[in-house]
Each structure stands twice: as C-alpha cells, then as structure tokens.
Write an enzyme that holds these catalytic residues in place. Sequence first.
Site: not given
Length: 430
Positions: A58, A61-62, A138
């Site tokens: 993840h 992905e950022h 997040e």
Amino acid sequence: MTVHTPTARLSVPVEAFRLANGLDVVVVPDRRAPVVTHMVWYRNGSADDPAGKSGIAHFLEHLMFKGTARWPAGEFSKIVAGYGGQENAFTSFDYTAYFQRVPKEHLRAMMDYEADRMTGLAFDESVVAPERDVVLEERRMRVDADPAAQLGEEFSSALFVHHPYGTPIIGWEHEIEGLTRDDAFTYYQRFYTPENAILVVAGDTDLDEVRTLAEATYGQIAARGQAPVRKRPAEPAPRAARRVSLSDPRVRQPSLRRGWLTPTYLSGDRSEAFALELVADILGGGTTSRLYRQLCVEQELAAGASAYFMGSMVDRAAFQMSTSPRPGIDMAALEAGLDVALTTFLADGPSEIELSRARTRLVAETIFARDSQSSLARIFGASLAVGETVEDVLAWPERIEAVTREAVIEAARRYLRPDRSVTGLLLPAA
C-alpha cells in the site's frame, strides 16, 4: 439428484494476448461512448508484504504517484484532469491496480505514463518520509477513529491466525513507522515487472489498436525473466470456535459478525466456491433473504442482516454474516436468533424457489456488469490477477446456474460449522 441445465454465459467481445516481455493484455471493446478505461494490475498485494514490513504494498502504491524523471510528481495527474479524465489506484490482499478513464484519443498517453513508472519510479528520500506520514494519518482516520474498523482487524486476525490475510492491507502502525526507502525500492524491483503485470483496456478501441500502442510503450520494457513467486504460509485448519469483542463509547449501533474459512475458486474443489456463492445470496442477499426474513421481519430482532462470500482470493476465502439489533434487543437474543436461523438452514437446506431466485440474481448482476466498461475492466483484471482466466470469467454465470441444491447443502454443512467459526461483537461501552 436435482438437475439444473445451465443456459447463461457472459457475452463479452473480449480478446487477450501476451507481449514478448511477458505482459498480459486484455481488450474489451465497447463502442457506446468515446472513452477508454486503462488499468494496470500487478499480481502482488498486502499478503505478499515481507514479514515485519506490513503495509509496504500500500505504501508503494502511494509512492507511485510521486513521479519519475520524465513525469515529476503531480504533473501527470494535472494532465489527466485536463483531459477531463479520472485516475486512482487501490491495493488489495492479492493485487495492486492503477487506472485512468479518459477520452479515447489519449489512450497512448496513459500507456506511456504507466510504462514509464513501471520501471522509472523516483525514490527520492525527500518524498518517502512525508508519504509514510500520510499513510499513518490515513490509518488513524480509517481505523483508530472507527471502532467497527478496529473490530474488523481483530476479527480478521482471529479468522486467519497464520496467513497474511489476517494482517490489515494498510499495515500495522508500528511496522508502517519503520518502512524505509530501501524497503519500497526492493519491493518495487521484485514485483513491478512486465511478467507480473496485466494491462486491461476497455472502451472505444479494438485489439489491433491496443496491440500497436502496447508494443510501442509497454513492449519497450526489457523482460526480467520469470514472474515473481508468491511466498505465503499456509493457514491451518480451524479446530475451535473463537470470539472477539470490542466495547467503545463511540459505538451507537452494536453489531455481530460471524465468519468461516472456506475454499476459493482457485483452492480446493472449485464447485464448492460456486455453491458457497449461492449460500451467501440465499442467506443474506437482500431483503428477501433467509436471515433478513427471519431476524428482521418475523422475529423483529434485527435492524439488518446480510451475508457475503469472497471467493476470488488466491489462498483461502472468508464467508461472513453480519447483523445488528433493533433498539432494545439484547445481543444475546440476537445471536441466539442467528444460531437458530443458521441451524435450520443447515438442517433443511434451501427451497428450490430460494435457489432459483439466488441463481437468477447472481447471473443478472454479472450480466448487468456489461453495461459499465470500468466494471468489466475490474472484473477481468481482478480475476486474472489472482490466477483465473478469461474463460473463467465468461463461464461464471453458467457455472452458477449448474450448482444443484444438493451441492449447496453439502458445502454449507461442510464449512459453516459452529466449531470452525469466529464471532465478533461490537458493543457500546458499559
């Protein structure tokens, strides 16, 4: 044995090919509007995070939006917005996907961009630490601020005691804090290769155009050899019922969930997965389902009830039910009602009418997906990313229609047993 003759098949003009460097390409022509959906899927997700590095898929992905030497951070997003398009990305347990939806004349630009960041992503230390802080924030917003999400993490950890499906996709906070530039770069080098990727293009295009553009962009990336192999520990068979409970003063609506480990479309007997799809729909697929009728309408115990089955996983699947009580209803009474409803279903099975309605609903939902090019792109991309084929997608409706009542009963009795279950309770603070 009751015999049901399948009649449906997903009618989609899909074509597929593979580039010389190993990149798989799927084309789904749709001429109804002059737009295209361009998606790149990588066959890696959070379940492929190295031990102690949860959240790295993840996190990467950022970082994929932080630019390359050719496209500085933010520049391509401005270009897509200028075209009137949309872009985004998402990470799941088994895959990571990046997509854009733009007017058809800009398809080449999308391929240029994704091909560039497949190999040329910038890993400047100045962006790594700030983006790690973004991921941590997040997590705080999505998990720490939401008791239901916290229970969900504990529930999954109890359901998958050894397999990384029990680790949250976003990662554990203390491990996210330790992720480094080198961690991200090593992961990128391992998984972001043409052999590990799938390009899906749906919309106002055709096979010849996509092949020409793909060879001119993605085809210029050098092959890296064999695709990376997923290395995951196997989940042991459950031997005892487990319970998790979370109380929090922020909880206004209590809830109960129950889950079981099951086979997937790729593990074990595939016919069982199709049967479990029907079990989920019969038990909790809307306001006409068994659980809703019994718990919400007849007994007036629940405000809602549902069930779902996630069969498109690589290793093991989860079958889950959830319900919440009406005001004034004790959680013990609600759980007792759920137990009775499930016991009755396991004993008697579904009626032929229930089974027929479930088949019709599931097949109709799949056929209606043809009306959305982005939905079709996601269906084919997600299926191929976990190891299924184009033929598996096209044949899904007829395989659902072929499931018999006997197969539904057998699958439910084999897997939805009390001694294999995990129960989660979300409660207000005392």
